[in-house]
Design an enzyme around this catalytic site. Structure first.
Site, PDB file in Angstrom:
ATOM      1  N   LYS A 112       0.954  -1.010  -0.499  1.00 33.65           N
ATOM      2  CA  LYS A 112      -0.373   0.148  -0.159  1.00 33.65           C
ATOM      3  C   LYS A 112       0.772   1.597   0.338  1.00 33.65           C
ATOM      4  O   LYS A 112       0.852   1.915  -0.951  1.00 33.65           O
ATOM      5  CB  LYS A 112      -1.201   0.048   1.321  1.00 33.65           C
ATOM      6  CG  LYS A 112      -2.524  -0.899   1.157  1.00 33.65           C
ATOM      7  CD  LYS A 112      -3.407  -1.042   2.448  1.00 33.65           C
ATOM      8  CE  LYS A 112      -3.970  -2.100   2.401  1.00 33.65           C
ATOM      9  NZ  LYS A 112      -4.612  -2.518   3.237  1.00 33.65           N
ATOM     10  N   LYS A 192      -4.429 -11.093  -6.305  1.00 35.53           N
ATOM     11  CA  LYS A 192      -5.980 -11.569  -5.856  1.00 35.53           C
ATOM     12  C   LYS A 192      -6.776 -10.948  -6.506  1.00 35.53           C
ATOM     13  O   LYS A 192      -6.769  -9.179  -6.250  1.00 35.53           O
ATOM     14  CB  LYS A 192      -4.945 -11.309  -4.036  1.00 35.53           C
ATOM     15  CG  LYS A 192      -5.610 -10.134  -4.004  1.00 35.53           C
ATOM     16  CD  LYS A 192      -5.763  -9.807  -2.292  1.00 35.53           C
ATOM     17  CE  LYS A 192      -5.623  -8.186  -1.831  1.00 35.53           C
ATOM     18  NZ  LYS A 192      -5.964  -8.176  -0.626  1.00 35.53           N
ATOM     19  N   LYS A 195     -10.984  -5.171  -4.958  1.00 36.48           N
ATOM     20  CA  LYS A 195     -12.019  -3.782  -5.076  1.00 36.48           C
ATOM     21  C   LYS A 195     -11.013  -2.904  -6.184  1.00 36.48           C
ATOM     22  O   LYS A 195     -11.648  -2.251  -6.902  1.00 36.48           O
ATOM     23  CB  LYS A 195     -12.631  -2.900  -4.444  1.00 36.48           C
ATOM     24  CG  LYS A 195     -13.073  -3.813  -3.433  1.00 36.48           C
ATOM     25  CD  LYS A 195     -13.442  -3.345  -2.266  1.00 36.48           C
ATOM     26  CE  LYS A 195     -14.230  -3.876  -1.555  1.00 36.48           C
ATOM     27  NZ  LYS A 195     -14.112  -3.877  -0.392  1.00 36.48           N
TER      28      LYS A 195
HETATM   29  P1  TYM Z   1     -11.186  -6.130   3.084  1.00 36.72           P
HETATM   30  O1  TYM Z   1     -12.550  -5.155   3.227  1.00 36.72           O
HETATM   31  O2  TYM Z   1     -10.200  -5.973   1.655  1.00 36.72           O
HETATM   32  O3  TYM Z   1     -11.868  -6.913   2.642  1.00 36.72           O
HETATM   33  C1  TYM Z   1     -13.395  -7.601   3.605  1.00 36.72           C
HETATM   34  C2  TYM Z   1     -13.009  -9.622   3.592  1.00 36.72           C
HETATM   35  O4  TYM Z   1     -12.893 -10.078   1.844  1.00 36.72           O
HETATM   36  C3  TYM Z   1     -11.298 -11.018   2.248  1.00 36.72           C
HETATM   37  N1  TYM Z   1     -11.331 -10.498   0.470  1.00 36.72           N
HETATM   38  C4  TYM Z   1     -10.583 -12.105   0.079  1.00 36.72           C
HETATM   39  N2  TYM Z   1     -10.821 -13.433   0.223  1.00 36.72           N
HETATM   40  C5  TYM Z   1     -10.213 -14.241  -0.640  1.00 36.72           C
HETATM   41  N3  TYM Z   1      -9.695 -13.358  -1.530  1.00 36.72           N
HETATM   42  C6  TYM Z   1      -9.927 -12.296  -2.437  1.00 36.72           C
HETATM   43  N4  TYM Z   1      -9.283 -12.382  -3.639  1.00 36.72           N
HETATM   44  C7  TYM Z   1     -10.960 -11.168  -1.190  1.00 36.72           C
HETATM   45  N5  TYM Z   1     -10.331 -10.309  -0.957  1.00 36.72           N
HETATM   46  C8  TYM Z   1     -10.964  -9.728   0.229  1.00 36.72           C
HETATM   47  C9  TYM Z   1     -10.053 -10.590   2.652  1.00 36.72           C
HETATM   48  O5  TYM Z   1      -9.495 -11.199   3.964  1.00 36.72           O
HETATM   49  C10 TYM Z   1     -11.488  -9.957   4.578  1.00 36.72           C
HETATM   50  O6  TYM Z   1     -11.778 -11.059   5.174  1.00 36.72           O
HETATM   51  N6  TYM Z   1      -8.166  -4.910   6.982  1.00 36.72           N
HETATM   52  C11 TYM Z   1      -9.401  -5.507   5.761  1.00 36.72           C
HETATM   53  C12 TYM Z   1     -11.084  -5.485   7.204  1.00 36.72           C
HETATM   54  C13 TYM Z   1     -10.553  -5.332   8.486  1.00 36.72           C
HETATM   55  C14 TYM Z   1     -10.670  -6.393   9.495  1.00 36.72           C
HETATM   56  C15 TYM Z   1     -10.827  -5.784  10.244  1.00 36.72           C
HETATM   57  C16 TYM Z   1     -10.703  -8.215   9.597  1.00 36.72           C
HETATM   58  C17 TYM Z   1     -10.579  -4.031   9.155  1.00 36.72           C
HETATM   59  N7  TYM Z   1     -10.032  -4.725  10.991  1.00 36.72           N
HETATM   60  C18 TYM Z   1     -10.262  -6.852  11.625  1.00 36.72           C
HETATM   61  C19 TYM Z   1     -11.140  -8.891  10.096  1.00 36.72           C
HETATM   62  C20 TYM Z   1     -10.675  -8.035  11.455  1.00 36.72           C
HETATM   63  C21 TYM Z   1      -9.563  -5.540   4.637  1.00 36.72           C
HETATM   64  O7  TYM Z   1      -8.989  -4.320   4.148  1.00 36.72           O
HETATM   65  O8  TYM Z   1     -10.389  -5.906   4.278  1.00 36.72           O
END
Ligand code: TYM
Length: 323
Positions: A112, A192, A195
């Protein structure tokens, strides 16, 4: 009783990776005997400097998808991170148990900061994540594979805090599904699915039309062979398609290989596309039936319990650290 926490950023449309990697597991857990917190982490999303005029719309849309996906609301609370200031308060306390070096070593920090410039928000992002998880003393965190390092850091923070004061926080465990924990872009299977993929055709969004979905699968990048075989090293594209199919049909990779032994890549791509269409159709129908008013009243109904839980933890932590 176990306590589950997970979060999603309201940065653009929810995609198939979010659904198969995380949200589907939230749905399963919400049907078990557990207390669940599912949070739209708007404060985390500020690290990407999103357009403020789109923020509320994105939050509403994300919550609508969570509701449409079938999360059982009897024992689950869905809420918005910034409505509960204790997340940030706890984050400050936890930051004293985290080394700068370990934050700099996070893969997501490196990725990032290349894209966004290395501001302090990106560096301390995982500490706020730890606070999210620990504010309700969660012991289970269903996430995709890309969050593994962040979970490890949270566990380190817990151990240091508990050693310094008293055994207060549980050691949270990461849980992922058998498959689908790391969905790759359909166009660039080395990356991966996300978005923010440069090539939008590599990502399936929850509201893509049937035609768009089939088109994206038809043009997905595979390899020059014609063998439907799961081989993550050498056949990333086809392995990704097998992973999607096996997750949605609850089949092993081997069973998918056997089923499509005599099929061409073209035929298989269409089968996977149609599977995804059937999976997303009811979700989208439910989504369309929800109004903004439904979502606002859900948030209102859930918030008191969430605030009580966060306040209780914060009061106890304040007493432990003596402030
Ligand atoms: P975020 O918003 O990027 O994604 C939300 C969830 O989707 C999963 N994910 C994926 N799983 C499989 N394949 C993919 N290509 C893929 N892209 C996204 C992510 O692993 C996630 O579970 N940092 C986190 C948000 C967060 C969080 C937390 C999660 C903030 N605080 C506390 C768990 C606990 C994030 O950016 O997720």
């Amino acid at each position: 009783m176990k306590t589950v926490f997970s979060g999603i950023q309201p940065t653009g449309k929810v995609h198939l990776g979010n659904l198969l990697g995380a949200i589907n597991n939230w749905v399963s857990l919400s049907n078990e005997e557990s207390k669940n917190y599912f949070c739209v982490v708007d404060l985390h999303s500020l690290t990407t400097h999103p357009d403020p005029s789109k923020m509320q719309e994105n939050i509403q849309e994300t919550i609508k998808v969570l509701v449409s996906s079938g999360i059982n609301q009897k024992n689950s609370k869905i809420y918005i991170q910034s409505n509960v200031p204790e997340h940030v308060q706890l984050s400050w306390i936890l930051s004293n148990f985290c080394q700068i070096g370990e934050l700099q070593r996070m893969t997501q920090f490196k990725e990032k900061s290349d894209q966004l410039g290395s501001h302090a928000g990106i560096l301390t992002y995982p500490i706020l994540m730890a606070a999210d998880i620990l504010i309700h003393k969660a012991n289970e965190v269903p996430v995709g594979d890309d969050q593994t390092q962040h979970l490890e850091l949270t566990r380190n923070i817990v151990e240091r805090f508990n050693n310094a004061y008293t055994e207060y926080f549980p050691l949270p465990e990461k849980t992922s599904g058998k498959a689908g924990a790391r969905l790759m872009s359909l166009r660039h299977p080395d990356n991966k699915m996300s978005k923010s993929n440069d090539d939008l055709n590599g990502t399936i969004y929850f509201d893509d039309s049937k035609d768009e979905i089939i088109k994206k699968f038809k043009s997905s990048v595979t390899d020059s062979e014609n063998e439907i075989k799961f081989d993550i090293e050498n056949k990333k594209g086809i392995s990704n398609l097998i992973d999607i199919y096996s997750t949605l049909h609850d089949m092993s990779h081997e069973d998918v290989e056997i089923k499509f032994k005599n099929s061409s890549y073209g035929e298989f791509k269409i089968e996977v596309g149609e599977t995804v269409v059937s999976y997303l159709e009811p979700l989208r129908e439910k989504y369309e039936s929800l109004s903004d008013g439904d979502i606002s009243s859900l948030i209102r109904d859930h918030l008191d319990d969430v605030k009580d839980s966060a306040k209780k933890t914060m009061d106890e932590v304040s007493a432990i650290v003596g402030v």
